[in-house]
Scaffold this motif. Structure first.
Motif, PDB file in Angstrom:
ATOM      1  N   ALA A 172      -0.504  -3.115   5.822  1.00  0.00           N
ATOM      2  CA  ALA A 172      -0.798  -1.720   6.144  1.00  0.00           C
ATOM      3  C   ALA A 172      -1.054  -1.607   7.638  1.00  0.00           C
ATOM      4  O   ALA A 172      -1.294  -2.607   8.334  1.00  0.00           O
ATOM      5  N   LEU A 187      -2.585   5.392   1.500  1.00  0.00           N
ATOM      6  CA  LEU A 187      -2.868   4.699   2.764  1.00  0.00           C
ATOM      7  C   LEU A 187      -1.597   4.158   3.415  1.00  0.00           C
ATOM      8  O   LEU A 187      -1.651   3.629   4.528  1.00  0.00           O
ATOM      9  N   GLY A 246      -7.819  -0.135   2.335  1.00  0.00           N
ATOM     10  CA  GLY A 246      -6.992  -0.665   1.252  1.00  0.00           C
ATOM     11  C   GLY A 246      -7.503  -1.974   0.680  1.00  0.00           C
ATOM     12  O   GLY A 246      -7.165  -2.337  -0.446  1.00  0.00           O
ATOM     13  N   TYR A 259       1.682  -3.551  -1.342  1.00  0.00           N
ATOM     14  CA  TYR A 259       0.994  -4.607  -2.087  1.00  0.00           C
ATOM     15  C   TYR A 259       2.029  -5.392  -2.877  1.00  0.00           C
ATOM     16  O   TYR A 259       2.790  -4.810  -3.648  1.00  0.00           O
ATOM     17  N   ALA A 267       0.071   1.614   2.272  1.00  0.00           N
ATOM     18  CA  ALA A 267      -0.018   0.153   2.177  1.00  0.00           C
ATOM     19  C   ALA A 267       1.045  -0.395   1.238  1.00  0.00           C
ATOM     20  O   ALA A 267       1.490   0.285   0.315  1.00  0.00           O
ATOM     21  N   LEU A 274      -3.539   3.084  -2.680  1.00  0.00           N
ATOM     22  CA  LEU A 274      -2.769   2.258  -1.747  1.00  0.00           C
ATOM     23  C   LEU A 274      -1.567   3.026  -1.216  1.00  0.00           C
ATOM     24  O   LEU A 274      -1.212   2.907  -0.035  1.00  0.00           O
TER      25      LEU A 274
END
Length: 443
Positions: free
Chosen positions: A121, A102, A129, A106, A104, A99
């Motif tokens: 993201a 990428l 992701g 969370y 991203a 993650l």
């Protein structure tokens, strides 16, 4: 410390006068919201056309603290704190590394009614992701050694809880005793008691397709349907939810602090109640702080306390909690002087007998509309808004209907809401330096 403006529900029935004249609502065109009930009973809500390059998806379960048994108090808090640990398919390191690669974000949040998992993201990276996001939601394993390693971080989180939130938590306990009165924080006595089996059982019981809402901003409903299929959630065996009942009371906890944190509430209304918009206006009429940096608030609460000539410094704000089947309305007061009773008495009198005039109602409505419209410009806040509406009503109202609901509130509506609070039995949650704080029945 009140809920976001966008969590304030709207009137289920909008009166005609909301559209009778050329109002603000007619000049606003909100984002189109897609709503769909899937065959597995999961509700899908999407705002695909919101202008953003960041895709945001949330998976929400009706699994908040109100659904906890006395033996499992704080388990929803522990589940939130355990998010991102190893799943049946990936390790914690793999989830975090992929993650992060990428770009991203969370996150997991929990409250009295829900636990929400969210991934954010760039749209080009969001699909990649989702694999790890879906695993973290539906394939959690809660390995005992990972939970043990995570205990110190959980203890640290509990130490960082602001005292004003502790006071609000105690006010809920005083008001409801159970259900919505269940604490949203993990008590120390359950930190080591709740283990892997407890968490797995709670997830199996509450993380079900009929208790799930999948919402998004920048992602269409078809994609969310695929997410639901990949989650492959089971259906719940039975509905064990209990309706919240307001009792009223006084719960306080003394701490070695220089400040008194006092939350005083009466019975409010639920999200779907026809008076919900009037309560939202009343909240701003009582005051939510100053609109000018370092300025003095215009609300009834702050003005009344100032006129009582208290000797200490204070901060006060109206609060309005609206849940699926009940609500609380009142104020949160922080005071660092010795005569907290004087400040508390002035605030309680404002709550019981607020100054409601056409000018005050007009000011409150303008401030509420500004907060409503400015918050709706944020994609992350929009996601929270549509998720919250879907959770408690099963549908989402467009922004123009929200605005119309506020504009249609009359001075009589606000007076009716204020009268309901005044006639309600009040509840108090006190935290900190509360040794000299009087009880409500003595005010």
């Amino acid at each position: 410390m009140s809920l976001s403006t966008l969590k304030t529900p709207v009137l289920s029935k909008i009166t005609k006068r909301g559209y009778a004249t050329k109002t603000l609502a007619q000049s606003i065109k909100g984002t189109v919201i897609q709503t769909k009930k899937l065959p597995n009973s999961t509700l899908v809500v999407a705002a695909p056309d919101f202008p953003t390059k960041i895709g945001r998806i949330s998976v929400t379960f009706l699994a908040g603290s109100r659904y906890e048994d006395p033996e499992s108090t704080g388990i929803s808090n522990l589940i939130r704190s355990s998010a991102g640990l190893s799943t049946s398919a990936s390790t914690t390191f793999s989830i975090l590394r992929n993650l992060g690669h990428l770009g991203a974000n969370y996150s997991v949040s929990s409250d009295r009614e829900t636990i929400t998992y969210t991934i954010e993201a760039h749209k080009e990276n969001l699909t990649a992701g989702l694999k790890y996001f879906i695993e973290s939601v539906s394939q959690q394993t809660f390995k005992p050694w990972e939970l043990s390693d995570n205990q110190e971080r959980v203890e640290y989180e509990l130490l960082l809880i602001p005292p004003e939130l502790r006071a609000l938590d105690l006010a809920h306990k005083a008001a409801y005793r159970n259900t919505l009165g269940n604490t949203i924080y993990l008590p120390k006595y359950n930190l080591k008691k709740l283990g892997s089996e407890h968490l797995l059982f709670y997830v199996k019981k509450n993380f079900t397709s009929d208790k799930a809402i999948i919402s998004s901003v920048g992602v269409d409903a078809e994609t969310l349907q695929l997410v639901s299929e990949d989650l492959n959630l089971p259906k719940s065996e039975q509905d064990c939810s209990v309706k919240a009942k307001y009792y009223g009371g006084d719960v306080r906890k003394a701490k070695d602090l220089g400040t008194s944190y006092l939350a005083v509430v009466g019975e409010g209304v639920s999200y779907g109640n026809s008076q919900s918009a009037a309560f939202a206006v009343l909240e701003y009429l009582l005051g939510k702080g100053s609109s000018v940096k370092w300025g003095v608030g215009q609300g009834n609460l702050e003005q009344n306390i100032l006129q009582s000539n208290v000797s200490g410094n204070f901060a006060v704000s109206a609060i309005n909690y609206n849940y699926s089947d009940s609500g609380l309305f009142g104020f949160l007061l922080a005071y660092n002087g010795k005569d907290s009773g004087k400040a508390l008495n002035a605030a309680v009198q404002s709550l019981k007998s607020p100054k409601i005039t056409d000018a005050e109602v007009s000011r409150a409505k303008k401030q509420l509309l500004f907060s409503l419209l400015s918050t709706s410009e944020s994609s992350s806040e929009l996601l929270k808004n549509i998720t919250n509406q879907a959770v408690v009503t099963g549908k989402v109202h467009p922004i123009e209907k929200l605005v119309a609901a506020v504009e249609s509130v009359s001075i009589e509506d606000v007076k009716k809401a204020a009268s309901q609070v005044a006639n309600s039995k009040l509840s108090l949650g006190g935290y900190g330096n509360i040794v000299s704080t009087p009880y409500l029945d003595s005010l």
